[in-house]
Design a protein around this motif. Structure first.
Motif, short mmCIF file in Angstrom:
data_model
loop_
_atom_site.label_atom_id
_atom_site.label_comp_id
_atom_site.label_asym_id
_atom_site.label_seq_id
_atom_site.Cartn_x
_atom_site.Cartn_y
_atom_site.Cartn_z
N ALA A 28 0.89 -1.17 0.00
CA ALA A 28 0.00 0.00 0.00
C ALA A 28 0.93 1.22 0.00
N VAL A 29 0.90 1.98 -1.07
CA VAL A 29 1.85 3.08 -1.24
C VAL A 29 1.19 4.43 -1.02
N ILE A 30 1.85 5.28 -0.24
CA ILE A 30 1.43 6.66 -0.03
C ILE A 30 2.48 7.53 -0.71
N PRO A 31 2.24 7.90 -2.00
CA PRO A 31 3.26 8.65 -2.74
C PRO A 31 3.15 10.16 -2.51
N SER A 32 4.29 10.85 -2.55
CA SER A 32 4.30 12.29 -2.36
C SER A 32 5.52 12.92 -3.01
N LEU A 33 5.36 14.14 -3.48
CA LEU A 33 6.48 14.90 -4.03
C LEU A 33 7.06 15.86 -2.99
N THR A 34 6.46 15.87 -1.79
CA THR A 34 6.95 16.75 -0.71
C THR A 34 7.11 15.95 0.58
N THR A 35 7.75 16.56 1.56
CA THR A 35 7.93 15.88 2.86
C THR A 35 6.73 16.10 3.79
N LYS A 36 5.66 16.73 3.30
CA LYS A 36 4.47 16.98 4.14
C LYS A 36 3.91 15.68 4.72
N THR A 37 4.03 14.59 3.97
CA THR A 37 3.52 13.29 4.42
C THR A 37 4.13 12.89 5.76
N ILE A 38 5.37 13.29 5.99
CA ILE A 38 6.08 12.92 7.22
C ILE A 38 5.37 13.50 8.45
N GLU A 39 4.71 14.65 8.26
CA GLU A 39 3.98 15.26 9.39
C GLU A 39 2.84 14.37 9.87
N LYS A 40 2.37 13.46 9.01
CA LYS A 40 1.26 12.56 9.37
C LYS A 40 1.73 11.15 9.64
N ILE A 41 3.01 10.99 9.90
CA ILE A 41 3.61 9.66 10.04
C ILE A 41 2.93 8.83 11.14
N ASP A 42 2.51 9.49 12.23
CA ASP A 42 1.85 8.78 13.33
C ASP A 42 0.49 8.22 12.91
N GLU A 43 -0.21 8.94 12.02
CA GLU A 43 -1.51 8.47 11.53
C GLU A 43 -1.32 7.36 10.50
N ILE A 44 -0.33 7.53 9.61
CA ILE A 44 -0.11 6.58 8.52
C ILE A 44 0.44 5.24 9.03
N GLU A 45 1.36 5.32 10.00
CA GLU A 45 2.03 4.13 10.55
C GLU A 45 2.61 3.24 9.44
N PRO A 46 3.54 3.78 8.65
CA PRO A 46 4.12 2.97 7.56
C PRO A 46 5.10 1.93 8.09
N ASP A 47 5.34 0.91 7.28
CA ASP A 47 6.36 -0.09 7.59
C ASP A 47 7.72 0.40 7.12
N VAL A 48 7.69 1.18 6.04
CA VAL A 48 8.95 1.69 5.49
C VAL A 48 8.72 3.06 4.84
N VAL A 49 9.73 3.90 4.94
CA VAL A 49 9.73 5.21 4.28
C VAL A 49 10.87 5.19 3.27
N ILE A 50 10.54 5.53 2.03
CA ILE A 50 11.57 5.66 0.98
C ILE A 50 11.59 7.13 0.61
N ILE A 51 12.73 7.77 0.81
CA ILE A 51 12.79 9.21 0.57
C ILE A 51 14.04 9.61 -0.21
N ASP A 52 13.83 10.52 -1.15
CA ASP A 52 14.96 11.05 -1.91
C ASP A 52 15.69 12.06 -1.04
N ASP A 53 17.00 12.13 -1.19
CA ASP A 53 17.76 13.07 -0.35
C ASP A 53 17.54 14.52 -0.76
N HIS A 54 17.16 14.75 -2.00
CA HIS A 54 16.98 16.14 -2.48
C HIS A 54 15.53 16.39 -2.86
#
Length: 118
Positions: A28-54
């Motif tokens: 189940a993928v939660i895709p995003s072009l910004t880091t705003k998704t990280i603000e909801k990390i507690d609600e999402i409860e992902p198993d893994v975060v894949i993030i670009d450094d830039h």
């Protein structure tokens, strides 16, 4: 139950390809072009975060991972850093990422890395 992946990339084409491949692999993928998704990390409860450094206009991916790994509520989440940087192994180690994906990457390798860290 499907494993959840928060996918943050700076390039829409790469984001779409990774999203499609991971969905086909049963994530189940939660895709995003910004880091705003990280603000909801507690609600999402992902198993893994894949993030670009830039990420455009946001924190560096390494900084996001460093913050996730230093918070007892999120330190168990698998974290994979992606980048074209030649220093990626070092950057990933310094921010305590579980793994990294050097761009451009092989799709099968990406799937293996995500499965291993979720």
């Amino acid at each position: 139950m499907k494993k959840k992946v928060v996918l943050i990339q700076d390039n829409k084409d790469i984001l779409d390809i990774m999203d499609q491949v991971l969905e086909e692999e049963g994530f189940a993928v939660i895709p995003s072009l910004t880091t705003k998704t990280i603000e909801k990390i507690d609600e999402i409860e992902p198993d893994v975060v894949i993030i670009d450094d830039h990420i455009q206009g946001g924190k560096k991916g390494a900084k996001v991972i460093e913050e996730l790994k230093s918070d007892p509520n999120t330190d168990e989440i698998g974290a994979v850093l992606t980048s074209t940087s030649n220093n990626l192994p070092q950057i990933a180690k310094e921010c305590k990422a579980n793994d990294y994906l050097q761009k451009p990457f092989d799709i099968n390798h990406m799937i293996d890395v995500v499965k291993k860290n979720s």
